[in-house]
Enzyme design. Structure first.
Site, PDB file in Angstrom:
ATOM      1  N   LYS A  79       6.229  22.280 -31.577  1.00 60.29           N
ATOM      2  CA  LYS A  79       6.668  23.591 -32.069  1.00 60.29           C
ATOM      3  C   LYS A  79       6.084  23.857 -33.464  1.00 60.29           C
ATOM      4  CE  LYS A  79      11.048  25.026 -31.493  1.00 60.29           C
ATOM      5  NZ  LYS A  79      11.381  26.379 -31.061  1.00 60.29           N
TER       6      LYS A  79
ATOM      7  N   ARG B 145      15.529  23.896 -36.161  1.00 61.84           N
ATOM      8  CA  ARG B 145      15.295  23.503 -34.760  1.00 61.84           C
ATOM      9  C   ARG B 145      14.490  22.222 -34.684  1.00 61.84           C
ATOM     10  NH1 ARG B 145      15.526  28.700 -31.779  1.00 61.84           N
ATOM     11  NH2 ARG B 145      15.274  30.302 -33.348  1.00 61.84           N
TER      12      ARG B 145
ATOM     13  N   GLY C  50      15.755  21.862 -24.480  1.00 66.72           N
ATOM     14  CA  GLY C  50      17.220  21.814 -24.456  1.00 66.72           C
ATOM     15  C   GLY C  50      17.815  20.436 -24.705  1.00 66.72           C
TER      16      GLY C  50
ATOM     17  N   MET D  50      17.537  18.524 -27.500  1.00 69.87           N
ATOM     18  CA  MET D  50      17.994  18.259 -28.863  1.00 69.87           C
ATOM     19  C   MET D  50      18.715  19.491 -29.411  1.00 69.87           C
ATOM     20  SD  MET D  50      14.999  15.896 -30.414  1.00 69.87           S
ATOM     21  CE  MET D  50      13.631  16.804 -29.767  1.00 69.87           C
TER      22      MET D  50
ATOM     23  N   ARG E 133       3.805  27.495 -26.688  1.00 75.71           N
ATOM     24  CA  ARG E 133       3.487  26.130 -26.281  1.00 75.71           C
ATOM     25  C   ARG E 133       2.842  26.206 -24.915  1.00 75.71           C
ATOM     26  NH1 ARG E 133       9.765  24.291 -25.418  1.00 75.71           N
ATOM     27  NH2 ARG E 133      10.244  25.919 -23.951  1.00 75.71           N
TER      28      ARG E 133
ATOM     29  N   HIS F 239      17.960  27.352 -17.973  1.00 73.79           N
ATOM     30  CA  HIS F 239      17.760  25.909 -18.042  1.00 73.79           C
ATOM     31  C   HIS F 239      17.375  25.346 -16.685  1.00 73.79           C
ATOM     32  CE1 HIS F 239      19.262  21.715 -17.912  1.00 73.79           C
ATOM     33  NE2 HIS F 239      18.658  21.655 -19.089  1.00 73.79           N
TER      34      HIS F 239
ATOM     35  N   ARG G  10      -1.379  -2.042   8.980  1.00 72.33           N
ATOM     36  CA  ARG G  10      -0.496  -3.212   9.061  1.00 72.33           C
ATOM     37  C   ARG G  10      -0.090  -3.360  10.521  1.00 72.33           C
ATOM     38  NH1 ARG G  10       1.347  -0.924   3.816  1.00 72.33           N
ATOM     39  NH2 ARG G  10       1.525  -2.598   2.262  1.00 72.33           N
TER      40      ARG G  10
ATOM     41  N   ARG H  20      -5.641  -5.199   9.597  1.00 72.47           N
ATOM     42  CA  ARG H  20      -5.231  -6.506   9.083  1.00 72.47           C
ATOM     43  C   ARG H  20      -4.512  -7.287  10.174  1.00 72.47           C
ATOM     44  NH1 ARG H  20      -0.963  -6.656   4.326  1.00 72.47           N
ATOM     45  NH2 ARG H  20       0.467  -6.189   6.019  1.00 72.47           N
TER      46      ARG H  20
ATOM     47  N   SER I 100     -10.202  -6.783  -0.088  1.00 81.14           N
ATOM     48  CA  SER I 100      -9.278  -5.688  -0.384  1.00 81.14           C
ATOM     49  C   SER I 100      -8.123  -6.295  -1.175  1.00 81.14           C
ATOM     50  CB  SER I 100      -8.778  -5.053   0.910  1.00 81.14           C
ATOM     51  OG  SER I 100      -7.873  -4.030   0.587  1.00 81.14           O
TER      52      SER I 100
ATOM     53  N   GLY J 162      -4.702  -6.877  -2.342  1.00 81.54           N
ATOM     54  CA  GLY J 162      -3.309  -6.588  -1.991  1.00 81.54           C
ATOM     55  C   GLY J 162      -2.502  -6.769  -3.265  1.00 81.54           C
ATOM     56  N   THR J 163      -2.484  -5.709  -4.041  1.00 85.45           N
ATOM     57  CA  THR J 163      -1.896  -5.853  -5.380  1.00 85.45           C
ATOM     58  C   THR J 163      -0.380  -5.943  -5.361  1.00 85.45           C
ATOM     59  OG1 THR J 163      -2.298  -3.493  -5.550  1.00 85.45           O
ATOM     60  CG2 THR J 163      -3.768  -4.940  -6.790  1.00 85.45           C
ATOM     61  N   ASN J 164       0.229  -5.686  -4.210  1.00 85.03           N
ATOM     62  CA  ASN J 164       1.683  -5.914  -4.144  1.00 85.03           C
ATOM     63  C   ASN J 164       1.941  -7.416  -4.242  1.00 85.03           C
ATOM     64  OD1 ASN J 164       1.804  -3.192  -3.563  1.00 85.03           O
ATOM     65  ND2 ASN J 164       1.929  -3.517  -1.358  1.00 85.03           N
ATOM     66  N   ASP J 165       1.247  -8.156  -3.374  1.00 88.09           N
ATOM     67  CA  ASP J 165       1.440  -9.607  -3.429  1.00 88.09           C
ATOM     68  C   ASP J 165       0.784 -10.225  -4.658  1.00 88.09           C
ATOM     69  OD1 ASP J 165       3.065 -10.679  -1.329  1.00 88.09           O
ATOM     70  OD2 ASP J 165       1.626  -9.825   0.072  1.00 88.09           O
TER      71      ASP J 165
ATOM     72  N   CYS K 142      -5.588  -2.044  -1.571  1.00 85.25           N
ATOM     73  CA  CYS K 142      -4.700  -1.394  -0.597  1.00 85.25           C
ATOM     74  C   CYS K 142      -3.226  -1.619  -0.932  1.00 85.25           C
ATOM     75  CB  CYS K 142      -5.016  -1.860   0.817  1.00 85.25           C
ATOM     76  SG  CYS K 142      -4.770  -3.624   1.060  1.00 85.25           S
TER      77      CYS K 142
ATOM     78  N   TYR L  98     -13.520   1.545  -3.316  1.00 81.81           N
ATOM     79  CA  TYR L  98     -12.549   2.540  -2.840  1.00 81.81           C
ATOM     80  C   TYR L  98     -11.124   2.107  -3.163  1.00 81.81           C
ATOM     81  CZ  TYR L  98     -11.506  -0.651   1.025  1.00 81.81           C
ATOM     82  OH  TYR L  98     -11.124  -1.743   1.746  1.00 81.81           O
TER      83      TYR L  98
HETATM   84  C1  PEP Z   1      -0.223  -6.100  -0.719  1.00 78.94           C
HETATM   85  O1  PEP Z   1       0.291  -7.203  -0.826  1.00 78.94           O
HETATM   86  O2  PEP Z   1      -0.585  -5.425  -1.691  1.00 78.94           O
HETATM   87  C2  PEP Z   1      -0.396  -5.479   0.601  1.00 78.94           C
HETATM   88  C3  PEP Z   1      -1.033  -4.341   0.742  1.00 78.94           C
HETATM   89  O3  PEP Z   1       0.184  -6.098   1.652  1.00 78.94           O
HETATM   90  P1  PEP Z   1       1.753  -6.021   2.000  1.00 78.94           P
HETATM   91  O4  PEP Z   1       2.360  -5.018   1.101  1.00 78.94           O
HETATM   92  O5  PEP Z   1       1.808  -5.653   3.426  1.00 78.94           O
HETATM   93  O6  PEP Z   1       2.166  -7.426   1.728  1.00 78.94           O
HETATM   94 MG    MG Z   2       0.405  -8.442   0.972  1.00 80.59          MG
END
Ligand code: PEP
Ligand code: MG
Length: 954
Positions: free
Chosen positions: A26, A96, A105, A107, A376, A494, A600, A685, A830, A832-835, A897, A917
């Protein structure tokens, strides 16, 4: 000496728009407006640094602040030709907040500072003998100041309905009743004077302190309270939701008051340079209230009127109001004050040219003179984001790259979710119409307070929050609800502003809706709806319906198509999807997926009777394996071998039967997916999840398997117990299943190849999950290659009509650090960033939710690493494995993935480390496409292009 107070007004300013960190949004924009010659009431901004100092020093200010404030104040006095505290012609101030990022809204604000028993008459005289205005201003000052400064900032927390503000409002209601009037505006100057005296007594009685009668005391009280409101409950909640750092602090803007409530040649309003809901700009979108102060517009207590004539006509049509009535009762500013309208319209154009973005502006007209109070960058819906970016590029205000950068990828989510099916909506029971405050469609169970919305949503229910009007206290419930309905308030109320910011569907100001909080119900035209009843909202038309309405997928053409085409032009990363069914694959292809990055296969096992076949398989697999091992051990002992063979016969029959049942089913699934992909590549997979997820744990399930397999229940129970694991996520899962039961791998590989042979153009890629050691991959690859060879021979083919890539997921840290070895065997990686996050950070995917919130709050991790890729740790593994893998095999294709594949910041990281990718769920495909384009554009702008895959080695 550090500078703490920056002046603005009178055609110049000490700050500029680029100083938001120090002056807040502001303050920086007020300075900018003053610079470009717009009529801004003069004032000064106290910096965010003072706020940080104030918080750290327990409410103390830096030493030189008082002197700097006094000097800045004197400058305002000169510019305004009035003096602060002057009994004849007093100057009043507003105080203000203004953080670096707008927190609407959240503060506090205090207006009319400087009104005391000595200055009230002077104000009245100097405003054309307007005693009513002066007493009304004093009433507002007492209400705001006692609430914000004397109660909230003093740390008092009275029970709901017992706070000073409520008590004062009750006193006002009592007076209105006594005078037999409905509106505040019907109270006379004398009434308001009496009310102010009552207010002062009440303040003294309730808060045990007299209302301050010294202008300077009021000013410093206001400044301190605004700083303190940075750490107020709702501001903290808002920052948590919006991800705004808590250590930014707010600036405080002290500005000369101008009065939009000084007669019928005065007004106040809020406008947008383009429509924040749709992005349209055929006319000037905004609302104003005659003879009112800004808070009256935002509070949604009176129904505001449209600024432009066209807007006013559209509004009237929507509300079923005849043109004659509209002209008489709700005329536009264009009609009531044409000269000021033209001036404001000129300012709108100037601001857009200057800022090259849609602006949200506030203005006040005091006795025919226009003042700009704020500009703004306007919050807008996703649809407006896209349309404005595309239009501005076409108008030459911004270039294509800028247009791509303007749209926040996450906002696209709003555009991708289903809208009401037109035929079902036509048939639905229309209850009433309100204002189309924030577009989209929502169906849910109605609740009437924010806490209930949060509680019900946390139980997995879909809720719509209905309120008479919303206030900042409702923020948590609004966030939890699918849609918001209010009975009162306009397009800038609001509810409307916050819903648009959140991308939530909202119908505001549905005047026929009567909500009764006490009985948790609402009535609309004689129809009563209780808490939990289903209702539906169309935020694009303002319609409210009873019951649920079917939905369908949205339109992906028009400006959305244009922005996606632009994104594809600039991105380098490929975008695939995670899809397990032909339908998901089709949706993803429509959203622009270039193939599947993860199917999967296990998800298919839950459907229909397949679960029986699959349970049959896993319940006997272990027995079959053990007996086969025994058979091997029996070696040349025919007697022993005969005995084992006899024991093996029955389970083996079950095992083979299950495999034979599953093969054609899987093959069919894959055929469907290949068909949906129409020649795009598809990574499938092999079986991955812990077996316990499929076991029958309940009595009914175990009985059913006993019947199916003709084995006593006791035995089934024993098998289930035998397969129990203490830590299944690190247990018998991933490629370990294929290593111990190679027949399963062979069955799946067969299903994939046979399906690909049936569908022209299929491009199968077989992916082995959860390897930690290259030898695991080699063993699985052998099974796959043998299967392919077997099919080829049986079908008498010279070679397969397609290439089959065999690769692996990289999701165990050991695989990442030995990626050079893994790439000897793998043709693609690939991540598997979850695991990889689970094992890289050592956080159980199933249990980390319990403490990760604290970890983020304490700043150990900036964001939940399961949502946003942890660049410093897991990201390093990704980077390193990519380099190592490509060192061995320069043609190695590398993707991701895990869930991160559709999260914008993680996509940017994937671009930076040179992945080929990302793969994400179908609805996130456009988000990933846009995020990839933004990463590429930013990269070029920073002149350090991301790593590209190395050239193929000869
Ligand atoms: C992972 O581990 O990132 C993955 C894609 O496999 P899942 O989630 O099925 O273990
Ligand atoms: Mg996995």
């Amino acid at each position: 000496m550090a500078k703490y107070a920056y002046s603005f007004g009178g055609g110049t300013a000490e700050g500029r728009t680029g100083m938001k960190e120090l002056l807040g949004g502001k303050g920086a924009n007020l300075a900018e407006m003053a610079h470009i010659g717009l009529p801004v009431p003069p004032g000064f901004t106290i910096t965010t640094e003072v706020c940080i100092h104030f918080m750290r020093a327990g409410g103390k200010y830096p030493a030189d602040l008082t002197r700097q404030v006094r000097r800045a104040l004197a400058r305002v006095e000169t510019l305004m030709g009035r003096k602060f505290g002057d009994p004849r012609e007093p100057l009043l101030f507003s105080v203000r907040s203004g953080a670096r990022k707008s927190m609407p809204g959240m503060m506090e604000t205090v207006l009319n500072i400087g009104l005391t028993s000595k200055t009230i008459d002077g104000l009245a005289a100097s405003m054309g003998n307007n005693a009513r205005l002066a007493w009304d201003a004093y009433r507002r000052l007492i209400t705001m100041y006692s609430d914000v400064v004397m109660e909230k900032a003093a740390g008092l927390e009275p029970p709901e309905g017992k706070g000073i503000r409520s008590r004062l409002e009750h006193a006002m209601d009592a007076l209105k009743k006594k005078r037999r009037v409905k509106l505040d505006t019907q109270l006379t100057a004398d009434d308001l004077k009496t009310l102010c005296m009552t207010y002062r007594k009440l303040v003294k009685k309730v808060l045990r302190k007299p209302f301050p009668d010294d202008p300077m005391e009021q000013l410093w009280g206001g400044i301190g309270a605004v700083f303190q409101s940075w750490n107020g409950k709702r501001a903290v909640t808002y920052r948590n939701i919006e991800g705004i750092p808590h250590d930014w602090g707010t600036a405080v803007n002290v500005q000369a008051m101008v009065f939009g409530n000084s007669g019928n040649d005065s007004a106040t309003g809020v406008a947008f340079t383009r429509d924040p809901a749709t992005g349209e700009h055929q006319y000037f979108y905004g609302e104003y209230l005659l003879n009112a102060q800004g808070e009256d517009v935002v509070a949604g207590i009176r129904t505001p009127q449209e600024i432009s004539k066209q807007g006013s006509r559209d509004w009237a049509r929507n509300q079923n109001i005849a043109e004659k009535t509209r002209r008489e009762l709700y005329p536009s500013l264009e009609e009531t004050m044409p000269r000021v309208f033209r001036q404001l319209d000129g300012i709108r154009r100037k601001l857009e040219r200057h800022y090259r973005d849609m602006q949200d502006i506030e203005f006040t007209i005091e006795r025919g003179t226009l003042y700009m109070l704020q500009t703004r960058t306007g919050k807008r819906t996703a649809a407006a984001h896209v349309k404005i970016a595309v239009d501005m590029a076409e108008e030459g205000l911004i270039d294509e790259r800028e247009a791509v950068l303007r749209v926040p990828p996450g906002a696209l989510d709003q555009l991708l979710h289903p809208v009401f099916d037109a035929a079902s909506e036509k048939k639905a029971e229309l209850l009433t119409r309100g204002l189309p405050a924030s577009p989209g469609a929502a169906t849910g169970q109605v609740v009437f307070n924010a806490d209930a919305a949060e509680a019900w949503a946390s139980e997995g229910r879909t809720v719509i929050l209905a309120r008479i009007e919303t206030s900042p206290e409702d923020i948590g419930g609004m966030n939890a609800a699918r849609g918001i309905l209010t009975a009162r308030g306009g397009m800038t109320s609001h509810a409307a502003v916050v819903a648009r910011g959140m991308g939530k569907c909202c119908v505001a100001g549905a005047g026929e809706v009567v909500i009764d909080y006490a009985s948790h119900s609402m009535t609309v035209g004689g129809r009563k709806l209780k808490r939990g009843d289903w209702i539906s909202l169309n935020g694009s038309t303002g319609a409210l319906y009873a019951g649920r309405i079917a939905t369908h997928d949205p339109q992906l053409t028009g400006p959305f198509g244009t922005i996606m085409d632009l994104a594809d032009k600039y991105r380098r990363l490929g975008v695939r999807t995670n899809a397990d069914t032909p339908h998901d694959a089709e949706v993803a292809v429509r959203f622009g997926a270039e193939g599947i990055g993860l199917t999967r296969t296990e998800h298919m096992f839950f459907e229909g009777d397949r679960i029986i076949s699959f349970r049959r398989l896993i319940l006997v697999a272990e027995t079959v394996k053990t007996l086969r091992d025994e058979l091997k051990a029996a070696g040349d002992n025919p007697e022993a071998a005969k005995k084992v063979r006899k024991k093996l016969a029955a389970p083996l029959k079950q095992y083979n039967r299950a495999l034979a049942e599953l093969l054609p089913l899987q093959q069919k699934d894959f055929e469907g997916i290949f068909r949906a992909l129409k020649g795009r590549p598809c990574t499938i997979r092999l079986l991955d999840p812990p077996l316990h997820e499929f076991l029958p744990h309940d009595d009914a399930g175990q009985k059913e398997m006993s019947r199916q397999m003709d084995v006593p229940v006791k035995e089934i129970k024993a098998l289930v117990e035998k397969l129990h694991e203490f830590n299944p996520m690190l247990g018998h899962r991933g490629c370990r299943l294929g290593i111990t039961y190679p027949e399963v791998t062979a069955m799946q590989a067969r299903a994939i190849i046979q399906a690909a042979l049936k569908v022209k153009g299929a491009r199968p890629e077989i992916m082995v999950p959860l390897i930690g050691h290259v030898r695991e991959l080699s063993l699985q690859k052998d099974v796959i290659l043998e299967t392919i060879e077997d099919i080829r021979k049986k079908r008498r083919l010279k070679k397969l009509p397609f290439k089959v890539l065999i690769g692996t997921m990289i999701e165990i840290p050991r695989a990442a650090v030995t990626a050079d070895e893994v790439a000897e065997v793998a043709e693609f990686f690939s991540f598997g960033t979850n695991d990889l996050t689970q094992m890289g950070c050592g956080f159980s995917r199933d249990d980390a939710g319990k403490f990760l919130g604290d970890y983020v709050r304490l700043g150990i991790y900036e964001k939940d690493p399961f949502q946003v890729l942890d660049r410093g740790g897991v990201g390093k593994l990704v980077d390193m494995a990519t380099r190592l893998g490509r060192r061995t095999r320069p043609t190695l294709k590398v993707g991701i993935c895990g869930e991160h594949g559709g999260e914008p910041a993680s996509v940017e990281f994937c671009h930076m480390v040179g992945l080929d990718y990302v793969s994400c769920s179908p609805y996130r495909v456009p988000i990933a496409r846009l995020a990839a384009a933004q990463a590429a554009i930013r990269d070029k702008a920073a002149k350090k292009p991301a790593r590209r895959r190395p050239k193929r080695r000869k």
